[in-house]
Design a protein around this motif. Structure first.
Motif, PDB file in Angstrom:
ATOM      1  N   TYR A  33     -29.511  36.884  97.453  1.00 55.40           N
ATOM      2  CA  TYR A  33     -28.895  38.289  97.846  1.00 55.40           C
ATOM      3  C   TYR A  33     -29.445  39.111  98.718  1.00 55.40           C
ATOM      4  CZ  TYR A  33     -26.060  36.648  93.684  1.00 55.40           C
ATOM      5  OH  TYR A  33     -25.524  35.775  92.886  1.00 55.40           O
ATOM      6  N   TYR A  35     -29.814  43.329  99.678  1.00 61.99           N
ATOM      7  CA  TYR A  35     -28.787  44.538  99.309  1.00 61.99           C
ATOM      8  C   TYR A  35     -29.937  45.661 100.009  1.00 61.99           C
ATOM      9  CZ  TYR A  35     -26.478  43.134  95.412  1.00 61.99           C
ATOM     10  OH  TYR A  35     -25.547  42.543  94.400  1.00 61.99           O
ATOM     11  N   GLN A  37     -30.764  49.645  99.977  1.00 63.54           N
ATOM     12  CA  GLN A  37     -30.935  50.810  99.069  1.00 63.54           C
ATOM     13  C   GLN A  37     -31.413  52.157 100.153  1.00 63.54           C
ATOM     14  OE1 GLN A  37     -33.476  50.420  95.413  1.00 63.54           O
ATOM     15  NE2 GLN A  37     -32.317  52.000  94.598  1.00 63.54           N
ATOM     16  N   GLY A  42     -27.993  53.889  94.801  1.00 67.49           N
ATOM     17  CA  GLY A  42     -28.135  52.528  94.207  1.00 67.49           C
ATOM     18  C   GLY A  42     -28.012  51.625  95.592  1.00 67.49           C
ATOM     19  N   PRO A  43     -28.530  50.224  95.046  1.00 63.94           N
ATOM     20  CA  PRO A  43     -28.371  49.280  96.139  1.00 63.94           C
ATOM     21  C   PRO A  43     -27.205  48.958  96.616  1.00 63.94           C
ATOM     22  CG  PRO A  43     -29.765  48.612  94.314  1.00 63.94           C
ATOM     23  CD  PRO A  43     -29.030  49.883  93.929  1.00 63.94           C
ATOM     24  N   PHE A  45     -24.617  45.910  98.623  1.00 65.51           N
ATOM     25  CA  PHE A  45     -24.676  44.642  98.827  1.00 65.51           C
ATOM     26  C   PHE A  45     -24.338  44.478 100.553  1.00 65.51           C
ATOM     27  CE2 PHE A  45     -23.475  40.207  98.398  1.00 65.51           C
ATOM     28  CZ  PHE A  45     -22.492  40.012  99.342  1.00 65.51           C
ATOM     29  N   TYR A  48     -24.684  37.332 100.727  1.00 72.74           N
ATOM     30  CA  TYR A  48     -25.071  36.426  99.959  1.00 72.74           C
ATOM     31  C   TYR A  48     -25.144  35.019 100.155  1.00 72.74           C
ATOM     32  CZ  TYR A  48     -23.442  32.920  95.996  1.00 72.74           C
ATOM     33  OH  TYR A  48     -23.375  31.812  95.366  1.00 72.74           O
ATOM     34  N   LEU A  91     -33.694  45.260  99.683  1.00 70.74           N
ATOM     35  CA  LEU A  91     -34.026  44.188  98.681  1.00 70.74           C
ATOM     36  C   LEU A  91     -33.490  42.818  98.787  1.00 70.74           C
ATOM     37  CD1 LEU A  91     -32.949  47.038  96.198  1.00 70.74           C
ATOM     38  CD2 LEU A  91     -35.163  46.328  96.459  1.00 70.74           C
ATOM     39  N   PHE A 107     -35.074  40.599  91.439  1.00 73.30           N
ATOM     40  CA  PHE A 107     -35.251  41.246  92.723  1.00 73.30           C
ATOM     41  C   PHE A 107     -36.690  41.481  93.160  1.00 73.30           C
ATOM     42  CE2 PHE A 107     -31.182  43.902  93.880  1.00 73.30           C
ATOM     43  CZ  PHE A 107     -30.543  43.427  92.521  1.00 73.30           C
TER      44      PHE A 107
ATOM     45  N   PRO B  44     -34.792  46.433  91.205  1.00 64.67           N
ATOM     46  CA  PRO B  44     -34.127  46.640  89.913  1.00 64.67           C
ATOM     47  C   PRO B  44     -34.421  45.395  89.051  1.00 64.67           C
ATOM     48  CG  PRO B  44     -32.612  47.153  91.724  1.00 64.67           C
ATOM     49  CD  PRO B  44     -33.924  46.660  92.396  1.00 64.67           C
ATOM     50  N   PHE B  89     -29.532  51.977  86.770  1.00 62.56           N
ATOM     51  CA  PHE B  89     -28.262  51.750  87.433  1.00 62.56           C
ATOM     52  C   PHE B  89     -27.252  50.829  86.667  1.00 62.56           C
ATOM     53  CE2 PHE B  89     -29.450  53.299  91.595  1.00 62.56           C
ATOM     54  CZ  PHE B  89     -30.758  52.877  91.663  1.00 62.56           C
ATOM     55  N   PHE B  99     -22.006  43.001  93.600  1.00 62.08           N
ATOM     56  CA  PHE B  99     -21.747  43.926  92.866  1.00 62.08           C
ATOM     57  C   PHE B  99     -21.880  45.309  93.157  1.00 62.08           C
ATOM     58  CE2 PHE B  99     -22.216  41.946  88.435  1.00 62.08           C
ATOM     59  CZ  PHE B  99     -22.360  40.883  88.846  1.00 62.08           C
ATOM     60  N   PHE B 101     -23.159  49.034  92.692  1.00 59.42           N
ATOM     61  CA  PHE B 101     -24.098  49.807  92.039  1.00 59.42           C
ATOM     62  C   PHE B 101     -23.793  51.189  91.868  1.00 59.42           C
ATOM     63  CE2 PHE B 101     -27.840  47.159  91.097  1.00 59.42           C
ATOM     64  CZ  PHE B 101     -27.618  45.857  91.743  1.00 59.42           C
ATOM     65  N   GLY B 102     -23.802  51.819  90.868  1.00 56.22           N
ATOM     66  CA  GLY B 102     -23.886  53.556  90.892  1.00 56.22           C
ATOM     67  C   GLY B 102     -25.029  54.188  91.581  1.00 56.22           C
ATOM     68  N   PRO B 103     -25.086  55.424  91.597  1.00 58.66           N
ATOM     69  CA  PRO B 103     -26.044  56.216  92.417  1.00 58.66           C
ATOM     70  C   PRO B 103     -27.369  56.160  91.501  1.00 58.66           C
ATOM     71  CG  PRO B 103     -24.448  57.686  91.530  1.00 58.66           C
ATOM     72  CD  PRO B 103     -24.014  56.159  91.368  1.00 58.66           C
TER      73      PRO B 103
END
Lengths: 116, 111
Positions: A33, A35, A37, A42-43, A45, A48, A91, A107, B44, B89, B99, B101-103
């Motif tokens: 994956y 991502y 950030q 948050g990361p 997406f 994939y 990431l 990760f 993470p 998170f 997925f 993710f929240g902040p």
């Protein structure tokens, strides 16, 4: 190494330039994956891979972003004509299989991209 | 699409106290959730997960609670330690393999 490795750890590039970010997943992991950030978030997406194929690229923001995984192991995220808004930590994660449940994704430490 | 948010961006707790970090999600069809811990300069790290057919799951010093009625998720950390200081998170399964993710909530453990 035992974990997901990303290189470089930091990359500074000028606006308009092309960059490549590399991810070495954990050996034997078929799922990979990418991502992105942004600071304080948050990361998010991007894409994939299951094996060599991009099974879900719905998160790529536009056609300047492209990723490959030609041999089902190492992956490269490619960004053309970089813009300042592309600045973020990118990431990479890998997991043993592609099922999203009960297959822990590991990760890497990320590549911090700064576009000036 | 799915969105995930948190109630508090920062949380400070005394060492030894319990911590509770909250998360809300929007998609009632989300069937799987994960809590991650992220330390500075690192990616993470998986802490604990829960499927939507459960309302509670316990790990070592951590418990995740899921309330599907109000679309709320919480992470409880027992006897918080300095090493627990990080950004936490929650992530909700969206479509396919991705997925949302929240902040994040930054947890600071005070001596």
């Amino acid at each position: 190494g035992a974990g997901v490795s990303q290189t470089p750890s930091n990359k500074v590039t000028e606006k308009g330039k092309y960059v490549e970010l590399r991810c070495d997943p954990i050996s034997g992991h078929t799922a990979l994956y990418w991502y992105r950030q942004s600071l304080g978030q948050g990361p998010e997406f991007l894409i994939y891979f299951q094996g060599t194929g991009a099974a879900d690229d719905s998160g790529l923001p536009n056609d300047r972003f492209f990723a490959v995984r030609p041999e089902g192991s190492v992956s490269t995220l490619k960004i053309q004509r970089t813009e300042r808004g592309d600045s973020a930590v990118y990431l990479c994660a890998s997991s043993l299989s592609g099922g999203y449940m009960n297959t822990e994704a590991f990760f890497g430490q990320g590549t911090r991209l700064t576009v000036v | 699409g799915e969105s995930v948010g948190l109630h508090l961006p920062t949380l400070s707790v005394q060492e030894g106290d319990n911590s509770i970090i909250n998360c809300a999600y929007s998609n009632s069809a989300s069937d799987y959730f994960i809590w991650y811990k992220q330390e500075s300069g690192k990616g993470p790290q998986f802490i604990i997960d829960i499927r939507s057919n459960m309302d509670k799951r316990q790990g070592q010093r951590v418990t995740v609670l899921l309330n599907k009625t109000v679309k709320h998720l919480s992470l409880q950390i027992a006897a918080t330690q300095p090493g627990d200081s990080a950004v936490y998170f929650c992530a909700a399964h969206g479509n396919g393999q991705n997925f949302v993710f929240g902040p994040g909530t930054r947890l600071s453990v005070l001596p």
